[in-house]
Scaffold this motif. Sequence first.
Motif, PDB file in Angstrom:
ATOM      1  N   GLU A 109     105.240   3.274-128.031  1.00  0.00           N
ATOM      2  CA  GLU A 109     105.711   3.886-126.497  1.00  0.00           C
ATOM      3  C   GLU A 109     104.595   4.583-125.871  1.00  0.00           C
ATOM      4  O   GLU A 109     104.592   4.672-125.078  1.00  0.00           O
ATOM      5  CB  GLU A 109     107.267   5.112-127.018  1.00  0.00           C
ATOM      6  N   ASP A 110     103.573   5.835-126.767  1.00  0.00           N
ATOM      7  CA  ASP A 110     102.480   6.427-125.886  1.00  0.00           C
ATOM      8  C   ASP A 110     101.784   5.307-125.601  1.00  0.00           C
ATOM      9  O   ASP A 110     101.233   5.342-124.143  1.00  0.00           O
ATOM     10  CB  ASP A 110     102.056   6.721-126.739  1.00  0.00           C
ATOM     11  N   VAL A 111     101.454   4.266-126.207  1.00  0.00           N
ATOM     12  CA  VAL A 111     100.298   3.117-125.712  1.00  0.00           C
ATOM     13  C   VAL A 111     101.223   2.214-124.137  1.00  0.00           C
ATOM     14  O   VAL A 111     100.679   2.345-123.826  1.00  0.00           O
ATOM     15  CB  VAL A 111     100.370   1.917-126.878  1.00  0.00           C
ATOM     16  N   VAL A 112     102.259   1.776-124.728  1.00  0.00           N
ATOM     17  CA  VAL A 112     102.609   1.136-123.460  1.00  0.00           C
ATOM     18  C   VAL A 112     103.075   2.161-122.277  1.00  0.00           C
ATOM     19  O   VAL A 112     102.288   1.905-121.053  1.00  0.00           O
ATOM     20  CB  VAL A 112     104.466   0.636-123.745  1.00  0.00           C
ATOM     21  N   ALA A 113     103.293   3.302-122.345  1.00  0.00           N
ATOM     22  CA  ALA A 113     103.624   4.401-121.823  1.00  0.00           C
ATOM     23  C   ALA A 113     102.585   4.979-120.455  1.00  0.00           C
ATOM     24  O   ALA A 113     102.557   4.311-118.702  1.00  0.00           O
ATOM     25  CB  ALA A 113     104.811   5.617-121.589  1.00  0.00           C
ATOM     26  N   VAL A 114     101.328   4.885-121.086  1.00  0.00           N
ATOM     27  CA  VAL A 114     100.277   5.339-120.200  1.00  0.00           C
ATOM     28  C   VAL A 114      99.609   4.418-119.831  1.00  0.00           C
ATOM     29  O   VAL A 114      98.872   3.899-118.381  1.00  0.00           O
ATOM     30  CB  VAL A 114      99.696   5.415-121.268  1.00  0.00           C
ATOM     31  N   ILE A 115     100.115   2.748-120.153  1.00  0.00           N
ATOM     32  CA  ILE A 115      99.369   1.530-119.147  1.00  0.00           C
ATOM     33  C   ILE A 115      99.668   1.492-118.583  1.00  0.00           C
ATOM     34  O   ILE A 115      99.443   1.093-117.641  1.00  0.00           O
ATOM     35  CB  ILE A 115      99.572   0.642-120.128  1.00  0.00           C
ATOM     36  N   ARG A 116     101.228   1.382-118.744  1.00  0.00           N
ATOM     37  CA  ARG A 116     102.271   1.558-117.372  1.00  0.00           C
ATOM     38  C   ARG A 116     101.906   2.258-116.449  1.00  0.00           C
ATOM     39  O   ARG A 116     102.070   1.780-114.973  1.00  0.00           O
ATOM     40  CB  ARG A 116     103.259   1.448-117.893  1.00  0.00           C
ATOM     41  N   ALA A 117     101.436   3.673-116.934  1.00  0.00           N
ATOM     42  CA  ALA A 117     101.135   4.138-115.777  1.00  0.00           C
ATOM     43  C   ALA A 117     100.585   4.013-114.702  1.00  0.00           C
ATOM     44  O   ALA A 117      99.701   4.861-113.469  1.00  0.00           O
ATOM     45  CB  ALA A 117     100.963   5.886-116.049  1.00  0.00           C
ATOM     46  N   GLY A 118      99.231   3.113-115.006  1.00  0.00           N
ATOM     47  CA  GLY A 118      97.944   2.889-114.723  1.00  0.00           C
ATOM     48  C   GLY A 118      96.192   2.545-115.504  1.00  0.00           C
ATOM     49  O   GLY A 118      95.263   2.326-114.734  1.00  0.00           O
ATOM     50  N   ALA A 119      96.390   3.153-116.397  1.00  0.00           N
ATOM     51  CA  ALA A 119      95.104   2.814-117.592  1.00  0.00           C
ATOM     52  C   ALA A 119      94.957   1.792-117.658  1.00  0.00           C
ATOM     53  O   ALA A 119      95.430   1.056-117.943  1.00  0.00           O
ATOM     54  CB  ALA A 119      95.554   4.479-119.148  1.00  0.00           C
ATOM     55  N   ARG A 120      93.476   2.073-117.821  1.00  0.00           N
ATOM     56  CA  ARG A 120      93.054   0.613-117.961  1.00  0.00           C
ATOM     57  C   ARG A 120      92.755   0.101-119.600  1.00  0.00           C
ATOM     58  O   ARG A 120      92.335  -0.538-119.880  1.00  0.00           O
ATOM     59  CB  ARG A 120      91.612   0.507-117.732  1.00  0.00           C
ATOM     60  N   GLY A 121      92.831   1.492-120.515  1.00  0.00           N
ATOM     61  CA  GLY A 121      92.614   0.907-122.265  1.00  0.00           C
ATOM     62  C   GLY A 121      93.416   2.180-122.607  1.00  0.00           C
ATOM     63  O   GLY A 121      93.446   3.666-122.112  1.00  0.00           O
ATOM     64  N   TYR A 122      93.111   1.684-124.337  1.00  0.00           N
ATOM     65  CA  TYR A 122      93.400   3.259-124.778  1.00  0.00           C
ATOM     66  C   TYR A 122      93.328   2.814-125.845  1.00  0.00           C
ATOM     67  O   TYR A 122      93.232   2.161-127.109  1.00  0.00           O
ATOM     68  CB  TYR A 122      95.754   2.724-125.104  1.00  0.00           C
ATOM     69  N   ILE A 123      92.211   3.786-126.477  1.00  0.00           N
ATOM     70  CA  ILE A 123      91.514   4.319-127.872  1.00  0.00           C
ATOM     71  C   ILE A 123      92.396   5.379-129.037  1.00  0.00           C
ATOM     72  O   ILE A 123      93.137   6.395-128.003  1.00  0.00           O
ATOM     73  CB  ILE A 123      90.137   4.003-127.438  1.00  0.00           C
ATOM     74  N   THR A 124      91.770   5.071-129.806  1.00  0.00           N
ATOM     75  CA  THR A 124      92.323   6.599-130.726  1.00  0.00           C
ATOM     76  C   THR A 124      90.975   6.736-131.077  1.00  0.00           C
ATOM     77  O   THR A 124      89.768   6.816-131.353  1.00  0.00           O
ATOM     78  CB  THR A 124      92.761   5.661-132.040  1.00  0.00           C
ATOM     79  N   LYS A 125      91.831   7.814-131.566  1.00  0.00           N
ATOM     80  CA  LYS A 125      90.183   9.395-131.843  1.00  0.00           C
ATOM     81  C   LYS A 125      89.263   9.018-133.147  1.00  0.00           C
ATOM     82  O   LYS A 125      88.590   8.991-133.599  1.00  0.00           O
ATOM     83  CB  LYS A 125      91.006  10.601-131.993  1.00  0.00           C
ATOM     84  N   THR A 126      89.780   8.187-133.566  1.00  0.00           N
ATOM     85  CA  THR A 126      89.448   8.182-134.874  1.00  0.00           C
ATOM     86  C   THR A 126      88.118   7.157-134.692  1.00  0.00           C
ATOM     87  O   THR A 126      87.613   6.438-135.644  1.00  0.00           O
ATOM     88  CB  THR A 126      90.635   7.008-135.949  1.00  0.00           C
ATOM     89  N   ILE A 127      87.974   6.650-133.575  1.00  0.00           N
ATOM     90  CA  ILE A 127      86.178   6.091-134.009  1.00  0.00           C
ATOM     91  C   ILE A 127      85.191   6.333-133.252  1.00  0.00           C
ATOM     92  O   ILE A 127      85.268   7.729-133.247  1.00  0.00           O
ATOM     93  CB  ILE A 127      86.873   5.392-132.501  1.00  0.00           C
ATOM     94  N   SER A 128      84.567   5.735-133.352  1.00  0.00           N
ATOM     95  CA  SER A 128      82.864   6.945-133.202  1.00  0.00           C
ATOM     96  C   SER A 128      82.462   6.824-132.397  1.00  0.00           C
ATOM     97  O   SER A 128      83.096   6.742-130.919  1.00  0.00           O
ATOM     98  CB  SER A 128      81.835   5.812-134.227  1.00  0.00           C
ATOM     99  N   GLY A 129      81.821   8.079-131.980  1.00  0.00           N
ATOM    100  CA  GLY A 129      81.116   8.323-130.404  1.00  0.00           C
ATOM    101  C   GLY A 129      80.391   7.382-130.154  1.00  0.00           C
ATOM    102  O   GLY A 129      80.595   6.733-128.716  1.00  0.00           O
ATOM    103  N   ALA A 130      79.783   6.464-130.932  1.00  0.00           N
ATOM    104  CA  ALA A 130      79.197   4.914-129.965  1.00  0.00           C
ATOM    105  C   ALA A 130      80.390   3.820-129.783  1.00  0.00           C
ATOM    106  O   ALA A 130      80.020   3.608-128.368  1.00  0.00           O
ATOM    107  CB  ALA A 130      77.963   4.510-131.097  1.00  0.00           C
ATOM    108  N   GLU A 131      81.264   4.216-130.462  1.00  0.00           N
ATOM    109  CA  GLU A 131      82.527   3.130-129.949  1.00  0.00           C
ATOM    110  C   GLU A 131      82.978   3.837-128.690  1.00  0.00           C
ATOM    111  O   GLU A 131      83.400   2.649-127.994  1.00  0.00           O
ATOM    112  CB  GLU A 131      83.406   3.353-130.731  1.00  0.00           C
ATOM    113  N   ILE A 132      83.277   5.339-129.138  1.00  0.00           N
ATOM    114  CA  ILE A 132      84.138   5.647-127.108  1.00  0.00           C
ATOM    115  C   ILE A 132      82.569   5.298-126.417  1.00  0.00           C
ATOM    116  O   ILE A 132      83.325   4.872-124.528  1.00  0.00           O
ATOM    117  CB  ILE A 132      84.539   7.338-127.582  1.00  0.00           C
TER     118      ILE A 132
END
Length: 226
Positions: free
Chosen positions: A102-125
């Motif tokens: 529900e969080d992923v879909v809601a923010v993409i509907r609002a206009g975000a171009r992507g969604y990443i989780t905070k578990t990924i590394s700084g290089a990946e961000i």
Amino acid sequence: MNTLPEAAGPPSRSVRVVIVDDHTIFRSGLKADLDASIQVVGEAATVEQAIAVIGTERPDVVLLDVHLPGGLGGGGREVIAGSVPLLAGTKFLALSVSDAAEDVVAVIRAGARGYITKTISGAEITDAVYRVAGGDAVFSPRLAGFVLDAFGTAPADIADDELDKLSARELEVMRLIARGYSYKEVAKELFISIKTVETHVSAVLRKLQLSSRHELTKWAAERRLL
């Protein structure tokens, strides 16, 4: 025909970023982890602060937490809604601890171009920021499926020869790439080398006459191939 690199690499100019998160320690850590070619031009901790600094700085990319205090309770969605009418060219990349559909879909509907989780590394961000700045849609692996389920259209009629252009392995690679996996993750999943993944992706894009990850995801979603 352009191919998709394993990492987007530094752009020809600095990417200007605003970080929106209500945890000061996280913002500080993220700034330290981002590549030097990314210029953090502003920070915000609430909905109101975010809309104000985004409007003033007009960044290339906003790294945006989904759950924020302030405003009318809309969090990241409210920030996008309050900023988009004032901006041209700014892209929003959600960055959250939540991987709820529900969080992923809601923010993409609002206009975000992507969604990443905070578990990924700084290089990946950093890589995700480059990709979003360049026009790609970027998701942590498996999160793209939520968006495809929510926005997918009815199955399209597919000519047999359209799918026949792809080998079985190319189809496997295409599905993973379209769902947001990196080349490294695809190689690990399919027990092949990164170079082989690159070769397959190049062939897929050429055969389907596509030029980007975004087009590939759209093509696959329309055909319910993911």
